[in-house]
Design a protein around this motif. Structure first.
Motif, PDB file in Angstrom:
ATOM      1  N   ALA A 151       6.261  44.801  52.492  1.00  0.00           N
ATOM      2  CA  ALA A 151       5.319  43.904  53.165  1.00  0.00           C
ATOM      3  C   ALA A 151       5.126  42.662  52.315  1.00  0.00           C
ATOM      4  O   ALA A 151       5.309  42.693  51.089  1.00  0.00           O
ATOM      5  N   TYR A 152       4.768  41.582  52.976  1.00  0.00           N
ATOM      6  CA  TYR A 152       4.396  40.350  52.282  1.00  0.00           C
ATOM      7  C   TYR A 152       2.937  40.043  52.587  1.00  0.00           C
ATOM      8  O   TYR A 152       2.434  40.359  53.669  1.00  0.00           O
ATOM      9  N   LEU A 153       2.287  39.414  51.623  1.00  0.00           N
ATOM     10  CA  LEU A 153       0.867  39.122  51.765  1.00  0.00           C
ATOM     11  C   LEU A 153       0.530  37.765  51.193  1.00  0.00           C
ATOM     12  O   LEU A 153       0.901  37.450  50.054  1.00  0.00           O
ATOM     13  N   GLN A 154      -0.160  36.965  51.985  1.00  0.00           N
ATOM     14  CA  GLN A 154      -0.812  35.768  51.458  1.00  0.00           C
ATOM     15  C   GLN A 154      -2.304  36.048  51.362  1.00  0.00           C
ATOM     16  O   GLN A 154      -2.957  36.317  52.369  1.00  0.00           O
ATOM     17  N   CYS A 155      -2.817  36.019  50.150  1.00  0.00           N
ATOM     18  CA  CYS A 155      -4.241  36.222  49.913  1.00  0.00           C
ATOM     19  C   CYS A 155      -4.598  35.458  48.644  1.00  0.00           C
ATOM     20  O   CYS A 155      -4.407  35.952  47.530  1.00  0.00           O
ATOM     21  N   LYS A 156      -5.084  34.234  48.831  1.00  0.00           N
ATOM     22  CA  LYS A 156      -5.366  33.366  47.686  1.00  0.00           C
ATOM     23  C   LYS A 156      -6.760  33.662  47.151  1.00  0.00           C
ATOM     24  O   LYS A 156      -7.749  33.055  47.552  1.00  0.00           O
ATOM     25  N   SER A 157      -6.785  34.629  46.240  1.00  0.00           N
ATOM     26  CA  SER A 157      -8.044  35.071  45.654  1.00  0.00           C
ATOM     27  C   SER A 157      -7.926  35.086  44.139  1.00  0.00           C
ATOM     28  O   SER A 157      -6.840  35.339  43.589  1.00  0.00           O
ATOM     29  N   ASP A 158      -9.030  34.830  43.465  1.00  0.00           N
ATOM     30  CA  ASP A 158      -9.042  34.907  42.002  1.00  0.00           C
ATOM     31  C   ASP A 158      -8.950  36.351  41.519  1.00  0.00           C
ATOM     32  O   ASP A 158      -8.585  36.611  40.372  1.00  0.00           O
ATOM     33  N   ILE A 159      -9.291  37.280  42.415  1.00  0.00           N
ATOM     34  CA  ILE A 159      -9.201  38.701  42.071  1.00  0.00           C
ATOM     35  C   ILE A 159      -7.773  39.183  42.325  1.00  0.00           C
ATOM     36  O   ILE A 159      -7.221  39.000  43.402  1.00  0.00           O
ATOM     37  N   LYS A 160      -7.155  39.782  41.329  1.00  0.00           N
ATOM     38  CA  LYS A 160      -5.798  40.306  41.455  1.00  0.00           C
ATOM     39  C   LYS A 160      -5.812  41.797  41.133  1.00  0.00           C
ATOM     40  O   LYS A 160      -6.313  42.208  40.081  1.00  0.00           O
ATOM     41  N   LEU A 161      -5.275  42.597  42.030  1.00  0.00           N
ATOM     42  CA  LEU A 161      -5.183  44.031  41.781  1.00  0.00           C
ATOM     43  C   LEU A 161      -3.969  44.331  40.904  1.00  0.00           C
ATOM     44  O   LEU A 161      -2.893  43.770  41.108  1.00  0.00           O
ATOM     45  N   LYS A 162      -4.151  45.200  39.923  1.00  0.00           N
ATOM     46  CA  LYS A 162      -3.046  45.615  39.076  1.00  0.00           C
ATOM     47  C   LYS A 162      -2.328  46.781  39.755  1.00  0.00           C
ATOM     48  O   LYS A 162      -2.932  47.807  40.050  1.00  0.00           O
ATOM     49  N   LEU A 163      -1.035  46.592  39.996  1.00  0.00           N
ATOM     50  CA  LEU A 163      -0.280  47.558  40.796  1.00  0.00           C
ATOM     51  C   LEU A 163       0.997  47.974  40.098  1.00  0.00           C
ATOM     52  O   LEU A 163       1.620  47.180  39.385  1.00  0.00           O
ATOM     53  N   ILE A 164       1.408  49.223  40.324  1.00  0.00           N
ATOM     54  CA  ILE A 164       2.722  49.668  39.868  1.00  0.00           C
ATOM     55  C   ILE A 164       3.723  49.473  40.994  1.00  0.00           C
ATOM     56  O   ILE A 164       3.356  49.291  42.153  1.00  0.00           O
ATOM     57  N   LYS A 165       5.004  49.544  40.653  1.00  0.00           N
ATOM     58  CA  LYS A 165       6.064  49.317  41.642  1.00  0.00           C
ATOM     59  C   LYS A 165       6.381  50.610  42.389  1.00  0.00           C
ATOM     60  O   LYS A 165       6.452  51.686  41.802  1.00  0.00           O
ATOM     61  N   ASP A 166       6.588  50.500  43.680  1.00  0.00           N
ATOM     62  CA  ASP A 166       6.932  51.652  44.505  1.00  0.00           C
ATOM     63  C   ASP A 166       8.410  51.999  44.329  1.00  0.00           C
ATOM     64  O   ASP A 166       9.204  51.203  43.814  1.00  0.00           O
ATOM     65  N   ILE A 167       8.785  53.197  44.772  1.00  0.00           N
ATOM     66  CA  ILE A 167      10.175  53.649  44.792  1.00  0.00           C
ATOM     67  C   ILE A 167      10.494  54.104  46.216  1.00  0.00           C
ATOM     68  O   ILE A 167       9.771  54.918  46.788  1.00  0.00           O
ATOM     69  N   SER A 168      11.598  53.595  46.786  1.00  0.00           N
ATOM     70  CA  SER A 168      11.885  53.796  48.212  1.00  0.00           C
ATOM     71  C   SER A 168      13.051  54.731  48.493  1.00  0.00           C
ATOM     72  O   SER A 168      13.398  54.944  49.655  1.00  0.00           O
ATOM     73  N   ILE A 169      13.665  55.288  47.473  1.00  0.00           N
ATOM     74  CA  ILE A 169      14.907  56.021  47.675  1.00  0.00           C
ATOM     75  C   ILE A 169      14.764  57.192  48.637  1.00  0.00           C
ATOM     76  O   ILE A 169      15.691  57.520  49.393  1.00  0.00           O
ATOM     77  N   ASP A 170      13.601  57.850  48.666  1.00  0.00           N
ATOM     78  CA  ASP A 170      13.406  59.000  49.554  1.00  0.00           C
ATOM     79  C   ASP A 170      13.079  58.588  50.986  1.00  0.00           C
ATOM     80  O   ASP A 170      12.833  59.461  51.831  1.00  0.00           O
ATOM     81  N   ARG A 171      13.065  57.295  51.262  1.00  0.00           N
ATOM     82  CA  ARG A 171      12.758  56.813  52.616  1.00  0.00           C
ATOM     83  C   ARG A 171      13.959  56.108  53.249  1.00  0.00           C
ATOM     84  O   ARG A 171      13.802  55.305  54.176  1.00  0.00           O
ATOM     85  N   PHE A 172      15.127  56.428  52.763  1.00  0.00           N
ATOM     86  CA  PHE A 172      16.308  55.630  53.092  1.00  0.00           C
ATOM     87  C   PHE A 172      17.284  56.326  54.032  1.00  0.00           C
ATOM     88  O   PHE A 172      18.201  55.698  54.563  1.00  0.00           O
ATOM     89  N   SER A 173      17.094  57.622  54.282  1.00  0.00           N
ATOM     90  CA  SER A 173      18.126  58.399  54.979  1.00  0.00           C
ATOM     91  C   SER A 173      18.375  57.922  56.402  1.00  0.00           C
ATOM     92  O   SER A 173      19.523  57.922  56.878  1.00  0.00           O
ATOM     93  N   HIS A 174      17.321  57.511  57.125  1.00  0.00           N
ATOM     94  CA  HIS A 174      17.519  57.090  58.516  1.00  0.00           C
ATOM     95  C   HIS A 174      18.377  55.829  58.603  1.00  0.00           C
ATOM     96  O   HIS A 174      19.131  55.650  59.564  1.00  0.00           O
ATOM     97  N   LEU A 175      18.297  54.991  57.585  1.00  0.00           N
ATOM     98  CA  LEU A 175      19.081  53.760  57.589  1.00  0.00           C
ATOM     99  C   LEU A 175      20.559  54.052  57.318  1.00  0.00           C
ATOM    100  O   LEU A 175      21.439  53.465  57.957  1.00  0.00           O
ATOM    101  N   ILE A 176      20.818  54.973  56.393  1.00  0.00           N
ATOM    102  CA  ILE A 176      22.193  55.348  56.094  1.00  0.00           C
ATOM    103  C   ILE A 176      22.827  56.079  57.281  1.00  0.00           C
ATOM    104  O   ILE A 176      23.966  55.813  57.668  1.00  0.00           O
TER     105      ILE A 176
END
Length: 324
Positions: A151-176
């Protein structure tokens, strides 16, 4: 010669991994998150809204972050042009969520921007429509492209959430599976993937999804969507109960064909032409005399995406001709 060590050395050699083209994303400057609903949740967290007005005609996943955060919400109705029917004054802790339906309602978005300071635009159906500079806006990538999430998000706020990166490998089978076996063989995996996206924590977009999104020819995809949309419109306009300005067409999600004829969806399905339903949950939220109920039961979201050419559009028209 002294070689500098790195705490995170990349490997050299080994087997050859899948080769993905490298390019530029359509929205490289926006926040990159794992799902559209989590982009919505991000906005709610940093803005600290207490009440959100949402349309009856929307996907039920919109409720997920509202319920998770314990935020009060109220429904509003839309008219036959899918514009909001409102008689409200927003307080400083209230906001309005509006869906840019099918990517055809940008004029309404511009108008609402002038009326309401606290506005959130759901561009899940309007990937190619750029966000207005001052408006919180989110996009869902998998509604338009073959990616497992993102997803993409535009939210121009001084508050920034600290986030870790997701992993998508287990959600890929339908595409293959869709590549090797065909779209039908991957459908059950698609449903499983869809369920797996529920109640995920907000994370940054995975490397896999970002690489896939970096390799798309966006202008070619938009051109194909526009061309297919206009081909269908040339024939179906006179039968379509939903009117819109063709000049606003900008890589729309589907061709929304609204008609009192109830046979079209099944006829298309018989010919292996799959038409999505927007949205079954609306039938639980509304009554039969409401316009949103009618939309849910009579709107045919005809596929017009970049996989298809005029040949497939003619197939769709020929099927519809048999029942009109």
């Amino acid at each position: 010669m002294k070689i500098k060590s790195s705490s995170k050395m990349t490997s050299v050699g080994g087997y050859l991994e899948i080769q993905l083209p490298k390019g530029v994303e359509l929205y490289p400057s926006l926040l990159k998150l794992n799902t559209g609903r989590n982009a919505f949740e991000y906005i709610l967290k940093v803005r600290r809204y207490k009440l959100v007005y949402i349309p009856y005609f929307t996907c039920e996943v919109i409720l997920e972050p509202l319920k998770k955060l314990g935020i009060q919400f109220k429904y509003y109705i839309i008219d036959e042009q899918m514009n909001p029917v409102l008689d409200i004054v927003l307080g400083p802790e209230d906001c309005l969520l509006y869906t840019n339906y099918f990517g055809l309602k940008q004029e309404t978005v511009v108008r609402l921007c002038k009326l309401f300071a606290n506005l959130i635009i759901d561009n899940s159906q309007a990937f190619f429509t750029k966000p207005l500079d001052t408006v919180d806006t989110f996009y869902s990538c998998r509604k338009f492209f073959g990616v497992p999430d993102g997803a993409y998000l535009q939210c121009k706020s001084d508050i920034k959430l600290k986030l870790i990166k997701d992993i998508s490998i287990d959600r890929f089978s339908h595409l293959i599976k869709s590549v090797d076996l065909g779209i039908e063989h991957g459908y059950n995996d698609f449903i499983v993937n869809d369920i797996s996206l529920s109640n995920l924590p907000i994370k940054r977009m995975s490397v896999l999804s970002q690489r896939l999104l970096s390799g798309i020819d966006y202008m070619a995809c938009k051109h194909r969507r526009n061309s297919n949309f206009l081909y269908l419109h040339d024939y179906l306009e006179k039968y379509n109960d939903f009117s819109f300005d063709v000049a606003s067409v900008n890589g729309p999600m589907v061709y929304p064909f609204l008609t009192s004829c109830s046979e079209i969806r099944n006829k298309l399905l018989e010919k292996k032409i799959y038409v999505a339903s927007y949205w079954p949950n609306v039938l639980k939220w509304t009554t039969k005399n409401m316009y949103e109920y009618y939309l849910t039961t009579h709107l045919n979201a005809l596929p017009i995406d970049h996989r298809y050419t005029q040949f497939e559009m003619k197939r769709i028209v020929n099927v519809i001709k048999t029942v009109l």
